[in-house]
Motif scaffolding. Structure first.
Motif, mmCIF file in Angstrom:
data_model
loop_
_atom_site.group_PDB
_atom_site.id
_atom_site.type_symbol
_atom_site.label_atom_id
_atom_site.label_comp_id
_atom_site.label_asym_id
_atom_site.label_seq_id
_atom_site.Cartn_x
_atom_site.Cartn_y
_atom_site.Cartn_z
ATOM 1 N N ALA A 597 0.827 -1.207 0.000
ATOM 2 C CA ALA A 597 0.000 0.000 0.000
ATOM 3 C C ALA A 597 0.863 1.258 0.000
ATOM 4 C CB ALA A 597 -0.927 -0.004 1.214
ATOM 5 N N ILE A 598 2.000 1.203 0.692
ATOM 6 C CA ILE A 598 2.900 2.356 0.728
ATOM 7 C C ILE A 598 3.441 2.663 -0.666
ATOM 8 C CG2 ILE A 598 5.127 3.197 1.575
ATOM 9 C CD1 ILE A 598 4.556 1.603 4.148
ATOM 10 N N PRO A 661 -5.487 -6.484 12.026
ATOM 11 C CA PRO A 661 -4.390 -5.678 11.466
ATOM 12 C C PRO A 661 -4.530 -5.427 9.963
ATOM 13 C CG PRO A 661 -3.518 -7.241 13.030
ATOM 14 C CD PRO A 661 -4.971 -7.575 12.879
ATOM 15 N N THR A 662 -4.988 -6.427 9.184
ATOM 16 C CA THR A 662 -5.111 -6.222 7.736
ATOM 17 C C THR A 662 -6.166 -5.163 7.413
ATOM 18 O OG1 THR A 662 -6.642 -8.108 7.674
ATOM 19 C CG2 THR A 662 -4.322 -8.537 7.137
ATOM 20 N N THR A 663 -7.241 -5.140 8.197
ATOM 21 C CA THR A 663 -8.276 -4.116 7.987
ATOM 22 C C THR A 663 -7.749 -2.740 8.387
ATOM 23 O OG1 THR A 663 -10.001 -5.751 8.435
ATOM 24 C CG2 THR A 663 -10.622 -3.417 8.577
ATOM 25 N N ILE A 664 -6.978 -2.715 9.471
ATOM 26 C CA ILE A 664 -6.365 -1.445 9.889
ATOM 27 C C ILE A 664 -5.486 -0.893 8.766
ATOM 28 C CG2 ILE A 664 -4.691 -0.400 11.471
ATOM 29 C CD1 ILE A 664 -5.699 -2.242 13.644
ATOM 30 N N GLU A 665 -4.740 -1.779 8.105
ATOM 31 C CA GLU A 665 -3.863 -1.334 7.014
ATOM 32 C C GLU A 665 -4.660 -0.650 5.905
ATOM 33 O OE1 GLU A 665 -1.903 -4.874 5.809
ATOM 34 O OE2 GLU A 665 -0.455 -4.863 7.467
ATOM 35 N N THR A 666 -5.837 -1.212 5.575
ATOM 36 C CA THR A 666 -6.666 -0.616 4.526
ATOM 37 C C THR A 666 -7.228 0.728 4.968
ATOM 38 O OG1 THR A 666 -7.290 -2.815 3.717
ATOM 39 C CG2 THR A 666 -8.679 -0.962 3.046
ATOM 40 N N VAL A 667 -7.731 0.785 6.196
ATOM 41 C CA VAL A 667 -8.296 2.036 6.706
ATOM 42 C C VAL A 667 -7.224 3.120 6.741
ATOM 43 C CG1 VAL A 667 -9.297 3.166 8.734
ATOM 44 C CG2 VAL A 667 -10.112 0.899 8.043
ATOM 45 N N MET A 668 -6.042 2.786 7.220
ATOM 46 C CA MET A 668 -4.977 3.783 7.305
ATOM 47 C C MET A 668 -4.489 4.204 5.920
ATOM 48 S SD MET A 668 -4.764 4.510 10.430
ATOM 49 C CE MET A 668 -3.385 5.612 10.259
ATOM 50 N N TYR A 669 -4.512 3.248 4.975
ATOM 51 C CA TYR A 669 -4.161 3.610 3.593
ATOM 52 C C TYR A 669 -5.132 4.663 3.065
ATOM 53 C CZ TYR A 669 -4.166 3.478 -1.473
ATOM 54 O OH TYR A 669 -4.163 3.846 -2.791
ATOM 55 N N LEU A 670 -6.440 4.428 3.258
ATOM 56 C CA LEU A 670 -7.439 5.388 2.800
ATOM 57 C C LEU A 670 -7.244 6.736 3.490
ATOM 58 C CD1 LEU A 670 -10.670 3.181 2.678
ATOM 59 C CD2 LEU A 670 -9.355 4.055 0.739
ATOM 60 N N TYR A 671 -6.947 6.717 4.770
ATOM 61 C CA TYR A 671 -6.732 7.963 5.510
ATOM 62 C C TYR A 671 -5.540 8.736 4.935
ATOM 63 C CZ TYR A 671 -5.471 11.127 9.331
ATOM 64 O OH TYR A 671 -5.139 12.238 10.068
ATOM 65 N N LEU A 672 -4.449 8.044 4.684
ATOM 66 C CA LEU A 672 -3.261 8.702 4.145
ATOM 67 C C LEU A 672 -3.502 9.238 2.732
ATOM 68 C CD1 LEU A 672 -0.561 6.199 5.449
ATOM 69 C CD2 LEU A 672 -0.778 8.598 6.127
ATOM 70 N N MET A 673 -4.224 8.485 1.907
ATOM 71 C CA MET A 673 -4.502 8.940 0.544
ATOM 72 C C MET A 673 -5.418 10.155 0.546
ATOM 73 S SD MET A 673 -4.287 8.958 -2.685
ATOM 74 C CE MET A 673 -3.303 7.491 -3.003
ATOM 75 N N PHE A 674 -6.509 10.083 1.303
ATOM 76 C CA PHE A 674 -7.464 11.189 1.318
ATOM 77 C C PHE A 674 -6.841 12.459 1.907
ATOM 78 C CE2 PHE A 674 -11.096 7.866 1.669
ATOM 79 C CZ PHE A 674 -10.981 7.608 0.308
ATOM 80 N N SER A 709 -8.596 4.504 -5.070
ATOM 81 C CA SER A 709 -8.273 3.934 -3.758
ATOM 82 C C SER A 709 -9.522 3.367 -3.091
ATOM 83 C CB SER A 709 -7.637 5.010 -2.860
ATOM 84 O OG SER A 709 -6.420 5.460 -3.405
ATOM 85 N N PHE A 710 -10.638 4.067 -3.243
ATOM 86 C CA PHE A 710 -11.907 3.590 -2.677
ATOM 87 C C PHE A 710 -12.293 2.243 -3.303
ATOM 88 C CE2 PHE A 710 -16.528 3.289 -2.735
ATOM 89 C CZ PHE A 710 -16.860 3.551 -1.403
ATOM 90 N N VAL A 711 -12.169 2.144 -4.626
ATOM 91 C CA VAL A 711 -12.505 0.894 -5.324
ATOM 92 C C VAL A 711 -11.582 -0.234 -4.884
ATOM 93 C CG1 VAL A 711 -12.552 -0.231 -7.581
ATOM 94 C CG2 VAL A 711 -13.518 2.064 -7.307
ATOM 95 N N PHE A 712 -10.279 0.046 -4.771
ATOM 96 C CA PHE A 712 -9.330 -0.977 -4.314
ATOM 97 C C PHE A 712 -9.671 -1.461 -2.914
ATOM 98 C CE2 PHE A 712 -5.377 0.132 -7.112
ATOM 99 C CZ PHE A 712 -6.101 -0.280 -8.221
ATOM 100 N N ALA A 713 -10.023 -0.517 -2.036
ATOM 101 C CA ALA A 713 -10.308 -0.878 -0.646
ATOM 102 C C ALA A 713 -11.591 -1.687 -0.534
ATOM 103 C CB ALA A 713 -10.401 0.386 0.208
ATOM 104 N N VAL A 714 -12.623 -1.271 -1.218
ATOM 105 C CA VAL A 714 -13.901 -1.989 -1.150
ATOM 106 C C VAL A 714 -13.814 -3.328 -1.887
ATOM 107 C CG1 VAL A 714 -16.341 -1.902 -1.810
ATOM 108 C CG2 VAL A 714 -15.226 0.134 -0.888
ATOM 109 N N GLY A 715 -13.090 -3.324 -3.020
ATOM 110 C CA GLY A 715 -12.983 -4.549 -3.804
ATOM 111 C C GLY A 715 -11.906 -5.499 -3.340
ATOM 112 N N GLY A 716 -11.065 -5.095 -2.403
ATOM 113 C CA GLY A 716 -10.018 -5.981 -1.899
ATOM 114 C C GLY A 716 -8.881 -6.188 -2.875
ATOM 115 N N LEU A 719 -5.349 -4.608 -1.220
ATOM 116 C CA LEU A 719 -5.682 -4.312 0.167
ATOM 117 C C LEU A 719 -6.721 -5.296 0.689
ATOM 118 C CD1 LEU A 719 -6.246 -0.500 -0.454
ATOM 119 C CD2 LEU A 719 -4.175 -1.492 0.532
ATOM 120 N N ALA A 720 -6.813 -5.417 2.031
ATOM 121 C CA ALA A 720 -7.892 -6.198 2.639
ATOM 122 C C ALA A 720 -9.201 -5.439 2.447
ATOM 123 C CB ALA A 720 -7.614 -6.415 4.127
ATOM 124 N N PRO A 721 -10.290 -6.085 2.041
ATOM 125 C CA PRO A 721 -11.543 -5.380 1.762
ATOM 126 C C PRO A 721 -12.177 -4.794 3.021
ATOM 127 C CG PRO A 721 -11.884 -7.749 1.702
ATOM 128 C CD PRO A 721 -10.408 -7.554 1.850
#
Length: 755
Positions: A597-598, A661-674, A709-716, A719-721
């Motif tokens: 994700a980084i 932890p995998t879900t946290i990674e996705t949430v934090m990715y979205l936070y950093l991108m937005f 990023s939203f599509v990647f996160a929701v679609g898995g 990233l973890a969905p």
């Protein structure tokens, strides 16, 4: 004597041989990509790739390879884009040459020369093709060809290569070879784009140094946390590699090229040609403009305003003598003024031993036969021709504004000619607007201090009017005009202003202006400049007038604002990511964001960086300052705000609601991108971000990154969905919080203005 070619024959040879130019070699795209894969910034990323391969993390290694090739291919494409944008521009900066066609001397672009053309060469010219001298004698400087600067004397029968500079003398030559067939074939050297580093590149190095220092501190923190947990330090290598990947400003050089080349293209549409791209970005910081008076502030078309006959000869004979000492093949401004005088007895004088005007001697001379008598005649500046002892200004009925020329016959003053060069119609408006923009105008002239005062007053230039000898010990910001400056004094003047920490733009048109134009932070050759002046200046004006200078400065400010957006955003988002990664690992022993994700963050952020060169900006016009402290403070504001909230979100997810932890990674990715995209919108203006809409490209790219990023996160994907509602909440929350941090930003800038 050779009568030259007819227009018909010349046209036939031009069609057969082609233009007198050498096309620039095109660099292969794959070669450019290879260069970007083998440079210091790429080496660090390649080191991280090796670490991932050794650790067996093939997926992460794949992402690093993708990042490497994205940066290399994108940079190569942007380089080619800049070259394509500049290619048609450089063709416009082509010197003219005096050629004998149809038995008449005429000025044509050097690219239209053909074999057997007869051309005239004199001091200040660059030899446009391989030629052979058929009449006259000249002294040349071949440093452009051989690297040796020693002057060489050339006479009848000798050959000269294209690119040779004529220092003094006059000669007629026949063209032997043109274009690619010439020995050098490098007339396009006159318009070769320089890649010398500008001030923004120096800023880039400071940014890298700062981020590297932050990384070093974070590495120490990570190592300390690992030792406290009794974990192998080798386990930290992938994370350390990613920290440095996130730090390196891979896209910055390409972004600079895009921003500058786009502005260069816009300026070309306004007939302003930029030879060195860094001249645009430097223009934003100019606080002093040195104006060469004659030909820049004036129309460059002087007329003889007053004539004083000091002899017993009739006025018509005095005029005939003066005209006999002018150059009819490549007349100077003074020559033209004298030639335009009525001359009923021109053919009654015979010229012998003509010596053309030289900047080294300061006069022209000849032996003239008239009425069965022989006369030794000189024409030039009074202080040179008559040792400055003649009080010329006392002989005129009106105050003299322009240059004074003295004619001597047999070493006795015979006549005085006062030239009046009218001010350009836009000169006063340009001066007024520069002053309003807090840019200091200084007029530089060889005229007397009395004449300089008159012109400075007409233009409304504030400050003291002094001579070049009075500069020592004077506060330069108080100087409005420097008079009685010798040609070689212009370079010293530029150096003095630079030594006083001023950023200097210099305008000029003559051969003797070239050293000063080269030395100035932004050298500007006017539309009528000599070939040497155009070759040394960073910017060339193709049309008469001064107002285009303001458009050049406006372009510089646009580049500056776009690069400031990039710089502040880069500092803020890099510090935010690296601190969250490090402290997240220290707090919980896990990475808040996955390595994949980084790398994806880095790629998508660089995509935005590339379009910032198209962004709309508000031009302030006042000289910009590269205030690194101010940059770090405003970037620190965004960093502290977003990092604090990000660590709070991470801690709540990990310790408060016990999310995987995998879900946290996705949430934090979205936070950093937005937050990164929000920061780009906010840093592009000192006012409220929602009041100033970005360019369409910036809007589409930032929103596109968020949507992707939203599509990647929701679609898995990678990233973890996570549920779509989570993505919407994070996006909305970051947007609302942006209004708070944006208000803090506005308060910061207002406080800066007050201070």
């Amino acid at each position: 004597m050779n009568q030259g070619l007819s227009s018909k024959v010349a046209a036939q040879r031009l069609a057969t041989d082609g233009p007198n130019e050498v096309k620039m070699n095109k660099t292969n795209l794959w070669t450019l990509i290879g260069r970007r894969l083998w440079e210091p910034t790429a080496w660090i990323i390649e080191g991280a790739l090796v670490i991932e391969l050794i650790a067996g993390n093939m997926l992460q290694a794949g992402f690093i390879v993708a990042l490497l090739f994205f940066a290399a291919i994108n940079g190569a494409l942007q380089n080619q884009r800049a070259v394509r944008a500049l290619a048609p521009l450089t063709k416009q900066v082509v010197p003219d040459v005096s050629v004998l066609r149809d038995r008449q001397w005429k000025m044509i672009p050097a690219r239209l020369l053909v074999r057997d053309d007869v051309i005239n060469l004199r001091s200040g010219n660059l030899v446009p093709a391989d030629v052979q001298i058929i009449d006259g004698m000249i002294t040349t400087n071949e440093s452009l060809i051989t690297g040796e600067s020693e002057a060489i004397q050339r006479s009848v029968g000798m050959t000269l290569m294209a690119g040779t500079q004529v220092e003094r003398g006059v000669a007629t030559a026949i063209v032997l070879r043109t274009g690619a067939a010439s020995q050098v074939g490098k007339i396009t050297q006159l318009v070769t784009t320089s890649h010398a580093p500008g001030r923004l590149q120096h800023l880039l190095q400071r940014i890298i140094n700062l981020l590297a220092a932050v990384d070093a501190v974070l590495v120490v923190v990570l190592a300390g946390a690992a030792l406290m947990r009794h974990e192998p330090l080798l386990n930290l290598l992938p994370l350390i590699g990613v920290l440095f990947i996130a730090t390196i400003p891979i896209a910055m050089p390409s972004s600079f090229s895009v921003a500058n080349s786009l502005e260069a293209r816009k300026l070309s549409d306004e007939r302003i040609i930029v030879r060195e791209l860094n001249g645009i970005q430097t223009a934003a910081t100019v606080d002093t403009v040195l104006f060469d008076k004659t030909g820049t502030l004036t129309t460059n078309k002087p007329v003889i305003d007053q004539m004083v006959n000091l002899s017993d000869y009739p006025d018509k004979i005095i005029i005939a003598f003066a005209q006999a000492l002018t150059d009819w093949r490549q007349p100077s401004r003074v020559d033209q003024a004298l030639q335009n005088l009525s001359n009923p007895v021109k053919d009654e004088v015979t010229i012998k031993d003509y010596q053309e005007f030289s900047t080294l001697t300061g006069y022209s001379a000849a032996t003239i036969m008239w009425n069965h008598h022989q006369y030794n005649v000189q024409l030039g500046a009074p202080r040179i021709v008559h040792n400055g002892s003649y009080l010329v200004t006392m002989k005129f009925k009106r105050p003299v504004v322009g240059q004074v020329i003295v004619l001597t016959i047999n070493n006795r003053p015979a006549a005085l000619f006062a030239l009046d060069d009218q001010l350009r119609s836009d000169a006063q408006e340009t001066i007024n607007r520069l002053i309003a923009n807090k840019i200091h105008p200084v007029m530089v002239t060889g005229d007397s201090i009395q004449a300089a005062r008159i012109v400075a007053k007409k233009l409304g230039i504030p400050g003291r009017v002094i001579t070049g000898n009075e500069l020592a010990g004077i506060k330069l910001s108080d100087v409005g005009c420097v008079a009685e400056v010798l040609p070689e004094g212009k370079l010293a003047l530029v150096q003095q202003f630079q030594a006083a920490r001023h950023v200097v733009a210099m305008t000029g048109d003559g051969v003797n202006d070239a050293p000063a134009l080269k030395r100035a932070d932004v050298g500007i050759a006017m539309y009528n400049a000599s070939a040497v002046a155009k070759r040394t200046a960073k910017v060339t004006m193709l049309d008469a007038g001064l107002l285009p200078l303001l458009r050049l400065f406006a372009s510089g400010h646009r580049v500056y604002q776009r690069m400031m957006t990039w710089t502040i955003t880069k500092l803020a988002r890099t510090a935010e990511l690296t601190v969250i990664l490090t402290l997240g690992y220290v707090i919980a022993g896990i990475l808040p964001v996955s390595l994949n994700a980084i790398i994806m963050l880095a790629i998508l952020n660089d995509v935005v960086t590339m379009v910032l060169g198209t962004d709309r900006v508000q031009v302030t016009f006042q000289p910009e300052k590269w205030n690194f402290k101010r940059l770090t403070l405003i970037a620190g504001l965004f960093t502290v705000f977003w990092t604090t909230l990000g660590l709070g979100l991470f801690s709540w997810l990990y310790y408060g609601v016990y999310v995987q932890p995998t879900t946290i990674e996705t949430v934090m990715y979205l936070y950093l991108m937005f937050t990164a995209m929000d920061t780009i919108w906010m840093t592009r203006t000192t006012g409220l971000f929602w009041k100033e809409i970005p360019s369409a490209a910036v809007i589409y790219t930032t929103l596109g990154n968020c949507l992707l990023s939203f599509v990647f996160a929701v679609g898995g994907v990678v990233l973890a969905p996570v549920p779509w509602q989570v993505g919407v909440i994070i996006f909305g929350g970051c947007l609302l919080l942006s209004f708070i941090v944006d208000g803090l930003k506005v308060m910061f800038y207002r406080r800066e203005i007050k201070n």
